[in-house]
Design an enzyme around this catalytic site. Structure first.
Site, PDB file in Angstrom:
ATOM      1  N   ASP A   1       7.651  -5.033  28.891  1.00 36.51           N
ATOM      2  CA  ASP A   1       8.559  -4.485  29.903  1.00 36.51           C
ATOM      3  C   ASP A   1       8.047  -3.183  30.496  1.00 36.51           C
ATOM      4  OD1 ASP A   1       9.071  -3.451  27.299  1.00 36.51           O
ATOM      5  OD2 ASP A   1      11.048  -2.735  27.892  1.00 36.51           O
ATOM      6  N   HIS A   2       6.879  -2.727  30.025  1.00 33.44           N
ATOM      7  CA  HIS A   2       6.270  -1.507  30.555  1.00 33.44           C
ATOM      8  C   HIS A   2       4.928  -1.767  31.246  1.00 33.44           C
ATOM      9  CE1 HIS A   2       9.054   1.341  28.417  1.00 33.44           C
ATOM     10  NE2 HIS A   2       9.256   0.221  27.737  1.00 33.44           N
TER      11      HIS A   2
END
EC number: 3.1.26.11
Length: 306
Positions: free
Chosen positions: A67-68
């Protein structure tokens, strides 16, 4: 300077919130943009904003969870066609970030038309660029995760126009010399620039955290920050549960704000289990507590002046 949030959800995107990405606009120091984390869909979020990919000259990655970073390959390839041609890019992050990017580009047969410089962090980093100082320290997230402390350059004092007119110097290109240099020459005389401008002001300090549960390095990164951006995956419920998953509870963030003398704090990376109405309700409840420090739960596309 200002900061814009292109993703505020944790783990997964929701219908209302994208995965993690933060843009730091360096104006008035420069016209560059620094991007912190590039979750899936970041470039699509940027399309809905005035920021141009070609202005991004640094990308800082906090850690290697999807998610990064899942938005990186697409954003990097699009930068080639959206103002980034021949404009160098620096990518700073944990070990493995270079391999991840180069493997993604190689397997997809993608080719960039600009150079990338990679800086992989081991335990810590001290980085200097155009007067900015960036300090990175290891956090506690189960995998290497970093927080970044950005210290902006000192801002020169404001020009005293009337004082300069008093010696016959009208507004013009010479004023830039007065603003930036210790002395200046005018009509054969040497003047002390400080006599013709206000006091210099220290640049703001911004601390941006990757995912983490409470740890000692947080204080060093956050102390006396003008602005702190921190995750609070859990904004209610059992703090032990949050820490067991190597994340922060809102109470952990409140403690850090108070201990580190943080001026303003923006809370992001809020669990995807909460919808916008629930986030707003919890925020309102926490805000009524007189012991709560100054904080705000950010939403996608929120922009804040620093």
């Amino acid at each position: 300077m200002e900061v814009t949030f292109f993703g505020t959800s944790a783990g997964l995107p929701t219908k209302e919130r994208n995965t993690q990405s933060i843009a730091l606009n360096l104006e008035p120091y420069s016209n560059s943009i620094w991007l912190f984390d590039v979750g899936e869909g970041t470039q699509h979020q940027i399309l809905r904003h005035s920021i141009k990919l070609g202005k991004i000259d640094h990308i800082f990655i906090t850690h290697m969870h999807g998610d990064h970073i899942f938005g990186l390959p697409g954003l990097l390839t699009s930068r080639s066609f959206q103002g980034g041609e021949n404009k160098p890019l620096t990518i700073i992050g944990p070990k493995g970030i270079q391999n991840y990017i180069e493997t993604s580009l190689q397997l997809s047969e993608s080719h960039l038309n600009y150079p990338i410089t990679y800086i992989e962090i081991n335990q810590q980093l001290a980085y200097h660029h155009n007067g900015f100082t960036v300090q990175a320290e290891m956090l506690n997230h189960g995998i290497p995760s970093f927080g970044y402390r950005i210290e902006a350059p000192i801002m020169p004092g404001t020009i005293n126009v009337e004082a300069l007119r008093g010696i016959g110097l009208e507004p013009g290109p010479k004023y830039q010399e007065v603003k930036l240099q210790e002395t200046f020459e005018y009509k054969g005389l040497i003047y002390n620039s400080d006599d013709f401008k206000g006091k210099a002001k220290p640049g703001p300090i911004i601390s941006i955290f990757g995912d983490t549960k409470p740890c000692e390095n947080e204080y060093e990164l956050a102390k006396n920050s003008d602005l702190m951006i921190h995750e609070a995956t859990y904004i209610e419920g059992d703090k032990k549960l949050a820490n067991n998953y190597h994340h922060s509870h809102i109470d952990d963030v409140f403690n850090l704000i108070k201990q580190a003398n943080v001026n303003k704090s923006l809370i992001t990376h809020i669990s995807n289990r909460y919808n916008i109405d629930e986030v707003t309700s919890i925020y309102n409840e926490l805000s009524l507590d007189q012991t709560s420090p100054h904080f705000y739960f950010v939403k996608d596309f929120d922009t804040f002046k620093i």
